[in-house]
Design a protein around this motif. Structure first.
Motif, mmCIF file in Angstrom:
data_model
loop_
_atom_site.group_PDB
_atom_site.id
_atom_site.type_symbol
_atom_site.label_atom_id
_atom_site.label_comp_id
_atom_site.label_asym_id
_atom_site.label_seq_id
_atom_site.Cartn_x
_atom_site.Cartn_y
_atom_site.Cartn_z
ATOM 1 N N VAL A 100 51.474 40.983 51.619
ATOM 2 C CA VAL A 100 51.097 42.059 50.700
ATOM 3 C C VAL A 100 49.785 41.626 50.051
ATOM 4 O O VAL A 100 49.736 40.636 49.321
ATOM 5 C CB VAL A 100 52.196 42.342 49.652
ATOM 6 N N GLU A 101 48.715 42.376 50.389
ATOM 7 C CA GLU A 101 47.363 41.938 50.005
ATOM 8 C C GLU A 101 46.895 42.540 48.686
ATOM 9 O O GLU A 101 45.840 42.168 48.183
ATOM 10 C CB GLU A 101 46.351 42.349 51.095
ATOM 11 N N SER A 102 47.634 43.507 48.172
ATOM 12 C CA SER A 102 47.118 44.328 47.084
ATOM 13 C C SER A 102 47.891 44.138 45.785
ATOM 14 O O SER A 102 48.150 45.092 45.063
ATOM 15 C CB SER A 102 47.144 45.793 47.521
ATOM 16 N N VAL A 127 46.386 38.076 45.840
ATOM 17 C CA VAL A 127 46.032 38.771 44.614
ATOM 18 C C VAL A 127 44.738 39.533 44.885
ATOM 19 O O VAL A 127 43.752 38.971 45.363
ATOM 20 C CB VAL A 127 45.853 37.774 43.456
ATOM 21 N N GLN A 128 44.775 40.845 44.617
ATOM 22 C CA GLN A 128 43.559 41.649 44.796
ATOM 23 C C GLN A 128 42.750 41.596 43.509
ATOM 24 O O GLN A 128 43.224 41.955 42.428
ATOM 25 C CB GLN A 128 43.899 43.104 45.141
ATOM 26 N N GLY A 141 42.180 46.366 41.641
ATOM 27 C CA GLY A 141 42.200 44.912 41.585
ATOM 28 C C GLY A 141 42.270 44.443 40.152
ATOM 29 O O GLY A 141 41.840 45.129 39.234
ATOM 30 N N VAL A 142 42.837 43.234 39.985
ATOM 31 C CA VAL A 142 42.918 42.651 38.650
ATOM 32 C C VAL A 142 41.510 42.243 38.210
ATOM 33 O O VAL A 142 40.684 41.850 39.039
ATOM 34 C CB VAL A 142 43.899 41.441 38.655
ATOM 35 N N ALA A 167 39.770 41.251 48.294
ATOM 36 C CA ALA A 167 38.863 42.104 47.523
ATOM 37 C C ALA A 167 38.169 43.102 48.434
ATOM 38 O O ALA A 167 38.066 42.906 49.648
ATOM 39 C CB ALA A 167 37.826 41.269 46.783
ATOM 40 N N VAL A 168 37.714 44.172 47.788
ATOM 41 C CA VAL A 168 36.924 45.219 48.444
ATOM 42 C C VAL A 168 35.574 45.256 47.732
ATOM 43 O O VAL A 168 35.529 45.272 46.493
ATOM 44 C CB VAL A 168 37.628 46.587 48.303
#
Ligand SMILES: *Cc1c(COP(=O)(O)O)cnc(C)c1O
Length: 232
Positions: A100-102, A127-128, A141-142, A167-168
């Protein structure tokens, strides 16, 4: 051209881009994993991709992901959930997602942990983190200031493994500049959590910039599957 031939050609072109980018950065191309983002495309495409050697796929909507993972259960793929996650869906997502990437807030941790436990699995969590300039509208994202607390909370969960960061790149900014900030955040995270080595960054338009700063996984959709329907 058949769909299989089209996917094979696109996949080969993306693999060549990854290899070129890795070599340019003095990295071994084998260090960069490819997650093919199959959202909006049918399970038949996932099956063709598996036949072409793809081992990891990414999805961003729970219902679609759950159905596709069930339909493709025989393929032995590694499923990444990369989309915005509602806490009331989190346990169900941990029922099929291997990664789980998000994960962008503490509230997701307990239901993810519960879902992983029910399945008798340990789920990898990224952690995104947001790369948006402060004050800008969140793409998600955080906030960087909350990264270490969130990572520590993931680490506490028995059935989750803190694997790293996702991240994006923000819209309207040079992705290289955004990914440079990401590399700094990763160094901070690794100082506290040396096992959290995964860095998921880079999409069809910016994989080169992500590989240059050390991405271990790129998430590629349209460059392989074609453009998605506009209704998103
Ligand atoms: C859709 C999506 C991708 C793939 O984007 P492309 O530009 O089609 O390669 C990657 N990451 C996330 C989080 C996505 O939602």
């Amino acid at each position: 051209m058949s769909r299989a031939e089209e996917l094979a050609a696109n996949l080969a072109a993306v693999q060549a881009r990854i290899a070129t980018a890795a070599t340019a950065a003095g990295r071994d191309p084998a260090e960069v994993g490819l997650v093919v983002v199959t959202k909006y495309f049918p399970a038949s495409d996932v099956r063709l991709l598996a036949g072409l050697g793809v081992a990891e796929v990414g999805e961003n909507r729970h219902q679609e992901a759950e159905a596709k993972a069930a339909e493709c259960a025989d393929l032995g793929l590694r499923w990444h959930f990369i989309g915005g996650l509602q806490s009331n869906k989190a346990a169900a997502v941990a029922g099929y997602a291997d990664v789980v990437e998000s994960v962008d807030r503490p509230k997701l941790i307990a239901p993810l942990d519960r879902g992983a436990a029910a399945r008798g699995a340990v789920v990898d969590v990224l952690v995104q983190v947001s790369l948006d300039p402060p004050g800008r509208d969140q793409r998600s994202g955080v906030e960087p200031a909350g990264l270490l607390d969130l990572a520590a909370a993931v680490e506490e969960a028995d059935h989750l493994r803190l694997a790293g960061l996702m991240a994006v790149a923000p819209l309207g900014e040079d992705p290289a500049a955004a990914f440079a900030r990401l590399a700094d955040l990763r160094a901070e995270l690794l100082a506290d959590h040396p096992g959290a080595t995964t860095l998921s960054a880079g999409m069809s338009g910016d994989l080169e910039q992500a590989v240059a700063v050390g991405a271990t996984h790129v998430r590629i959709g349209s460059a392989i599957l074609g453009s998605r329907p506009r209704v998103q």
